[in-house]
Enzyme design. Structure first.
Site, PDB file in Angstrom:
ATOM      1  N   GLU A  90     -12.685 -48.366  63.046  1.00 40.39           N
ATOM      2  CA  GLU A  90     -11.455 -47.590  63.191  1.00 40.39           C
ATOM      3  C   GLU A  90     -10.366 -48.471  63.800  1.00 40.39           C
ATOM      4  OE1 GLU A  90     -10.094 -43.375  65.303  1.00 40.39           O
ATOM      5  OE2 GLU A  90     -11.666 -44.597  66.225  1.00 40.39           O
ATOM      6  N   LYS A 190      -9.555 -38.011  59.823  1.00 40.29           N
ATOM      7  CA  LYS A 190     -10.176 -37.704  61.115  1.00 40.29           C
ATOM      8  C   LYS A 190      -9.743 -36.335  61.621  1.00 40.29           C
ATOM      9  CE  LYS A 190     -10.811 -39.711  65.746  1.00 40.29           C
ATOM     10  NZ  LYS A 190     -10.400 -40.825  66.640  1.00 40.29           N
ATOM     11  N   CYS A 223     -15.336 -41.943  65.007  1.00 42.73           N
ATOM     12  CA  CYS A 223     -15.242 -42.011  66.464  1.00 42.73           C
ATOM     13  C   CYS A 223     -15.532 -40.688  67.183  1.00 42.73           C
ATOM     14  CB  CYS A 223     -13.859 -42.553  66.838  1.00 42.73           C
ATOM     15  SG  CYS A 223     -13.799 -43.278  68.495  1.00 42.73           S
TER      16      CYS A 223
END
EC number: 3.5.1.12
Length: 521
Positions: A90, A190, A223
């Site tokens: 990321e 995300k 993440c």
């Protein structure tokens, strides 16, 4: 984003991998196991010197080219080793700490791969502002491998859309996957942003899977997503998803949320392989990547080396999980027999608040230790010290009671504690957790329990368990020098979830059961 010693980083050892992945299985099953070759790259990205300043598209492309050049070098190196899929981290291409306005020149336009079939390398002029996508597509073609990368993307919207931002566009933190011929397969935007003012969260969660000819179905996360129900749990409810690709920019938080620690926990808890690529900026506490299966990990964690690192490993196409409670441990094992007696409430094994008595001659009884409180991971844990060579401890908070049955081959001078937390975590994110944790304290004082430490000497053979109110429990296991270990056994018994481990090869830093109650967030 999310806020040293090094494990060997290049693994192409079939014998080692096959042995590790075959633990607990019959010899025929081991012989029939198929593998694919995966790579993850921990990248030290070239960052904008002032991410708050406005730049031109050309300036943004020049900076991103420096990172993409490194990516291409890694693809070439991986291709020489027969890699079939590679994952990059990321924020690795554009960096971080932008405002919504300052990141705009770094964003590519992203058409929906489900609406448009497109090979950016072969059709570079089909859409404007897609230079990064074109470069990634050509890398996948050149390396003849599936490629997963993270970039910033933009999508125009109409003001008639009630969710449309004031500037008339959505900006997303986006993972993309390309096939080995450069075709854009899919994208994931995300969902759980970590203080990322530059980006929007999509109105509906993307549940993205993609099929490969070498390992079946993969799921995709980014993440901070790893701690939440959407998309993580919803993806893993698909029994065909055996592999997760996981770009991350994770700042290590000990003792419970180091990058490699939570990556390995996801693999162990859900019996999947996790291909995790972290960013490499040790001064920011950002390191820790790995290729993890429930029974083995190949990882990289280095707080000293300033360079990035490529990890290559063979991964079973159908990863084997840890053996459950059935036939995993003989009841003739003295420690496990004690555990079973305590858990079953055997009349010959009487308990009080902190102590257990199974017979008059039991040498592992101990006096009731004091209960104390200490901050761990910004939460107020209730703890008891772990004293002596052997014993049984219990400590409770709200509805959760944690238990530890332990023996120590040798005593060290270090202080260890058993801790419990059952409540809403409110710092750097809000989410409800139930945690049972055996941790090494930072010093001899109770107030040091919960501090960040990486070195330890204490060896334990132990059972750790609790009466969790959730089935979503991540087993965290970290030993001295930021190394990973695997429990001997995990599972449910008598409405308690337990972890069993004996034969540690290095000192214990953390052994924890990290439960998530998503419905209470």
């Amino acid at each position: 984003m999310f806020g040293a010693l090094t494990a060997p980083a290049l693994f192409l050892l079939l014998g080692c991998s096959a042995l590790a992945l075959g633990v607990g299985s019959g010899s025929q099953e081991r012989r029939e196991t198929e593998y694919y070759v995966a790579a993850v790259y921990e990248h030290r990205s070239v960052l904008s010197q002032n991410p708050l300043e406005l730049s031109s598209r050309q300036q943004a492309l020049e900076l991103m080219k420096q990172n993409l050049d490194v990516y291409e070098q890694q693809v070439i190196a991986a291709a020489q080793k027969g890699v079939q899929i590679i994952v990059f981290p990321e924020d690795g291409i554009h960096g971080f700490n932008f405002t919504r306005t300052s990141i705009y020149p770094f964003l590519d336009f992203m058409p929906s791969p489900r609406m448009v079939r497109w090979n950016p390398c072969l059709e570079p002029f089909r859409f404007n502002d897609t230079e990064v996508l074109q470069r990634l597509s050509c890398m996948a073609m050149k390396g003849q491998m599936f490629l997963v990368a993270n970039l910033g993307t933009k999508q125009p919207c109409l003001h008639s859309d009630p969710e449309c931002p004031h500037d008339g566009r959505y900006q997303f933190n986006t993972n993309v996957v390309f096939s080995n011929n450069g075709t854009l397969v899919d994208r994931y935007r995300k969902h759980n942003l970590y203080f990322e003012a530059a980006f929007d969260s999509p109105a509906t969660v993307d549940l993205i899977t993609f099929d490969t000819p070498f390992a079946g179905k993969f799921g995709m996360l980014t993440c901070f997503d790893i701690l939440f129900f959407d998309p993580t749990i919803r993806l893993l409810r698909d029994s065909e998803v055996k592999h997760i690709v996981y770009p991350t920019a994770w700042m290590n938080q000990l003792p419970l949320l180091a990058a490699i620690e939570i990556q390995k926990a996801l693999a162990t808890a859900f019996s999947v392989s996790v291909l995790a690529a972290n960013i490499h900026h040790p001064t920011l506490g950002m390191t820790g990547s790995g290729i993890h299966t429930p029974l083995q990990s190949f990882w990289y964690h280095d707080m000293d080396n300033p360079s990035g690192h490529l990890i290559i490993a063979q991964v079973a196409t159908n990863p084997l999980g840890l053996v459950g409670t059935e036939n995993a441990t003989s009841e003739t094992d003295p420690s496990h027999s004690k555990f079973l007696k305590i858990l079953s409430g055997d009349p010959y094994c009487e308990k009080d608040a902190q102590e257990v008595h199974c017979d008059e001659a039991a040498k592992w009884n101990m006096n009731v230790p004091p209960t104390f409180h200490s901050e761990m991971m910004y939460d107020n844990f209730t703890l008891v010290p772990v004293w002596g060579k052997e014993g049984y401890l219990q400590v409770c908070s709200n509805s959760l009671c944690c238990h530890l049955l332990y023996e120590r081959p040798t005593l060290s001078q270090e202080l260890y504690a058993l801790g419990v937390f059952d409540g809403l975590h409110k710092v750097h994110g809000t989410y409800y957790i139930q945690v049972c944790a055996l941790v090494k304290c930072g010093g001899p004082g109770f107030d040091t329990c919960g501090q960040e430490i990486t070195e330890a000497q204490g060896l334990f053979d132990f059972h750790l368990w609790g009466n969790f109110s959730t089935s979503y429990i991540f087993p965290l296991f970290l030993t001295s020098g930021m190394t990973l270990d695997t429990p001997n056994q995990l599972g449910w018994m008598n409405d308690h979830y337990f972890l069993r481990k004996s034969g540690l090869s290095s000192g214990l830093v953390t052994a924890a059961l990290y439960g998530r109650l998503y419905e209470r967030d």
